[in-house]
Design a protein around this motif. Structure first.
Motif, PDB file in Angstrom:
ATOM      1  N   PRO A   2       0.823  -1.209   0.000  1.00 58.61           N
ATOM      2  CA  PRO A   2       0.000   0.000   0.000  1.00 58.61           C
ATOM      3  C   PRO A   2       0.856   1.258   0.000  1.00 58.61           C
ATOM      4  O   PRO A   2       1.990   1.263   0.482  1.00 58.61           O
ATOM      5  CB  PRO A   2      -0.810  -0.121   1.300  1.00 58.61           C
ATOM      6  N   ALA A   3       0.283   2.303  -0.568  1.00 62.89           N
ATOM      7  CA  ALA A   3       0.975   3.593  -0.589  1.00 62.89           C
ATOM      8  C   ALA A   3       1.147   4.077   0.835  1.00 62.89           C
ATOM      9  O   ALA A   3       0.314   3.847   1.690  1.00 62.89           O
ATOM     10  CB  ALA A   3       0.181   4.589  -1.410  1.00 62.89           C
ATOM     11  N   ARG A   4       2.243   4.742   1.086  1.00 64.28           N
ATOM     12  CA  ARG A   4       2.555   5.228   2.414  1.00 64.28           C
ATOM     13  C   ARG A   4       2.361   6.737   2.440  1.00 64.28           C
ATOM     14  O   ARG A   4       2.736   7.423   1.508  1.00 64.28           O
ATOM     15  CB  ARG A   4       4.000   4.811   2.680  1.00 64.28           C
ATOM     16  N   PRO A   5       1.757   7.248   3.506  1.00 66.23           N
ATOM     17  CA  PRO A   5       1.610   8.700   3.598  1.00 66.23           C
ATOM     18  C   PRO A   5       2.962   9.360   3.788  1.00 66.23           C
ATOM     19  O   PRO A   5       3.915   8.721   4.237  1.00 66.23           O
ATOM     20  CB  PRO A   5       0.714   8.900   4.822  1.00 66.23           C
ATOM     21  N   PRO A   6       3.070  10.632   3.420  1.00 64.32           N
ATOM     22  CA  PRO A   6       4.358  11.306   3.566  1.00 64.32           C
ATOM     23  C   PRO A   6       4.734  11.503   5.028  1.00 64.32           C
ATOM     24  O   PRO A   6       3.879  11.564   5.899  1.00 64.32           O
ATOM     25  CB  PRO A   6       4.137  12.651   2.879  1.00 64.32           C
ATOM     26  N   SER A   7       6.014  11.569   5.260  1.00 65.08           N
ATOM     27  CA  SER A   7       6.505  11.933   6.582  1.00 65.08           C
ATOM     28  C   SER A   7       7.370  13.180   6.398  1.00 65.08           C
ATOM     29  O   SER A   7       7.823  13.456   5.291  1.00 65.08           O
ATOM     30  CB  SER A   7       7.318  10.796   7.194  1.00 65.08           C
ATOM     31  N   PRO A   8       7.610  13.932   7.448  1.00 64.08           N
ATOM     32  CA  PRO A   8       8.386  15.166   7.304  1.00 64.08           C
ATOM     33  C   PRO A   8       9.787  14.948   6.750  1.00 64.08           C
ATOM     34  O   PRO A   8      10.397  15.864   6.232  1.00 64.08           O
ATOM     35  CB  PRO A   8       8.437  15.720   8.728  1.00 64.08           C
ATOM     36  N   ASP A   9      10.321  13.738   6.838  1.00 66.24           N
ATOM     37  CA  ASP A   9      11.670  13.474   6.363  1.00 66.24           C
ATOM     38  C   ASP A   9      11.735  13.100   4.887  1.00 66.24           C
ATOM     39  O   ASP A   9      12.800  13.022   4.303  1.00 66.24           O
ATOM     40  CB  ASP A   9      12.309  12.347   7.178  1.00 66.24           C
ATOM     41  N   ASP A  10      10.599  12.825   4.274  1.00 71.11           N
ATOM     42  CA  ASP A  10      10.569  12.432   2.867  1.00 71.11           C
ATOM     43  C   ASP A  10      10.838  13.621   1.957  1.00 71.11           C
ATOM     44  O   ASP A  10      10.653  14.764   2.335  1.00 71.11           O
ATOM     45  CB  ASP A  10       9.191  11.879   2.488  1.00 71.11           C
ATOM     46  N   TRP A  50      -0.624  20.855  -1.329  1.00 67.03           N
ATOM     47  CA  TRP A  50       0.394  20.009  -1.944  1.00 67.03           C
ATOM     48  C   TRP A  50       1.569  19.928  -1.002  1.00 67.03           C
ATOM     49  O   TRP A  50       2.013  20.937  -0.470  1.00 67.03           O
ATOM     50  CB  TRP A  50       0.849  20.634  -3.265  1.00 67.03           C
ATOM     51  N   TRP A  51       2.084  18.741  -0.807  1.00 66.63           N
ATOM     52  CA  TRP A  51       3.219  18.569   0.082  1.00 66.63           C
ATOM     53  C   TRP A  51       4.506  18.667  -0.711  1.00 66.63           C
ATOM     54  O   TRP A  51       4.700  17.987  -1.711  1.00 66.63           O
ATOM     55  CB  TRP A  51       3.153  17.227   0.788  1.00 66.63           C
ATOM     56  N   ARG A  52       5.358  19.565  -0.310  1.00 62.91           N
ATOM     57  CA  ARG A  52       6.703  19.698  -0.871  1.00 62.91           C
ATOM     58  C   ARG A  52       7.625  19.860   0.326  1.00 62.91           C
ATOM     59  O   ARG A  52       7.632  20.900   0.961  1.00 62.91           O
ATOM     60  CB  ARG A  52       6.791  20.892  -1.799  1.00 62.91           C
ATOM     61  N   ASN A 120      -0.608  10.536  -6.305  1.00 62.71           N
ATOM     62  CA  ASN A 120       0.004  10.540  -7.629  1.00 62.71           C
ATOM     63  C   ASN A 120      -0.278   9.195  -8.314  1.00 62.71           C
ATOM     64  O   ASN A 120      -0.978   8.339  -7.753  1.00 62.71           O
ATOM     65  CB  ASN A 120       1.498  10.859  -7.547  1.00 62.71           C
ATOM     66  N   GLY A 121       0.271   8.993  -9.498  1.00 58.11           N
ATOM     67  CA  GLY A 121       0.023   7.778 -10.261  1.00 58.11           C
ATOM     68  C   GLY A 121       0.510   6.509  -9.585  1.00 58.11           C
ATOM     69  O   GLY A 121       0.015   5.414  -9.878  1.00 58.11           O
ATOM     70  N   ARG A 122       1.472   6.603  -8.675  1.00 63.67           N
ATOM     71  CA  ARG A 122       1.964   5.442  -7.932  1.00 63.67           C
ATOM     72  C   ARG A 122       1.137   5.159  -6.688  1.00 63.67           C
ATOM     73  O   ARG A 122       1.394   4.192  -5.983  1.00 63.67           O
ATOM     74  CB  ARG A 122       3.421   5.658  -7.536  1.00 63.67           C
ATOM     75  N   VAL A 125       0.625   9.573  -1.428  1.00 63.88           N
ATOM     76  CA  VAL A 125      -0.084  10.782  -1.026  1.00 63.88           C
ATOM     77  C   VAL A 125       0.821  11.985  -1.298  1.00 63.88           C
ATOM     78  O   VAL A 125       1.948  12.040  -0.821  1.00 63.88           O
ATOM     79  CB  VAL A 125      -0.474  10.721   0.467  1.00 63.88           C
ATOM     80  N   VAL A 126       0.315  12.925  -2.093  1.00 61.57           N
ATOM     81  CA  VAL A 126       1.098  14.123  -2.421  1.00 61.57           C
ATOM     82  C   VAL A 126       0.391  15.411  -2.025  1.00 61.57           C
ATOM     83  O   VAL A 126       0.952  16.490  -2.145  1.00 61.57           O
ATOM     84  CB  VAL A 126       1.450  14.173  -3.932  1.00 61.57           C
TER      85      VAL A 126
END
Length: 183
Positions: A2-10, A50-52, A120-122, A125-126
């Motif tokens: 499963p897709a993993r949610p973002p973490s602050p270190d990503d 959007w997470w950047r 995103n396509g993969r 979570v973005v």
């Protein structure tokens, strides 16, 4: 897997973190997505985030500059971290969460908040699509959560399609304006 949610270190989006991501640049697709979300969910407030790394960029009005906040400090970050739809029927009953509302943009304090992740396509979570209201609501049933999740998926498809179309049009323009080569 499963897709993993973002973490602050990503670092999902390698780019200049001082600039909003291109997905949040003003365009008619963003305006359409936010207008439809306001109507479908009968919510006066809508935002796309959007997470950047290491921050979250958000816009609630196309054409106005996107704002940014540290990841984990806003409710849209909570939607991304939980990797599923989030509904808070009455923020007045949740003072700790109420502090995570991004400042500005609201005439009156929000009471109702809901959001769903943008993928995103993969499947990563973005970002997040969020809606809010100054009135408390009881939208915790699974059908409503499914609707906002599906709407976020459709919104992401529209945003990606529009971005790809603009890129293709720019490439065609460059190709058409390039020098002719004799064969």
């Amino acid at each position: 897997m499963p897709a993993r949610p973002p973490s602050p270190d990503d670092h999902l989006l390698p780019a200049d973190e001082s600039q909003p991501p291109p997905e949040l640049h003003a365009n008619c697709e963003l305006e359409l997505v936010m207008t439809l979300a306001r109507r479908v969910f009968r919510a006066p407030h809508c935002a796309l985030s959007w997470w950047r790394a290491p921050q979250v960029w958000s816009t609630s009005a196309p054409g106005e500059p996107a704002s940014h906040h540290a990841f984990g400090k806003t409710l849209c970050s909570a939607v991304m971290q939980q990797d599923r739809a989030l509904v808070i029927p009455d923020l007045a009953q949740q003072p700790a969460l109420r502090q995570k509302l991004a400042p500005g943009g609201h005439d009156a304090p929000l009471r109702f908040f809901a959001g769903a992740p943008l993928r995103n396509g993969r499947g990563d979570v973005v970002g997040a699509l969020t809606v809010g209201d100054t009135e408390a609501r009881d939208h915790t049933d699974p059908a409503w959560l499914s609707e906002i999740t599906e709407f976020a998926s459709l919104a992401m498809n529209a945003i990606v399609h529009a971005r790809l179309s603009r890129t293709r049009d720019q490439d065609l323009h460059l190709f058409a304006s390039g020098p002719m080569v004799a064969m």
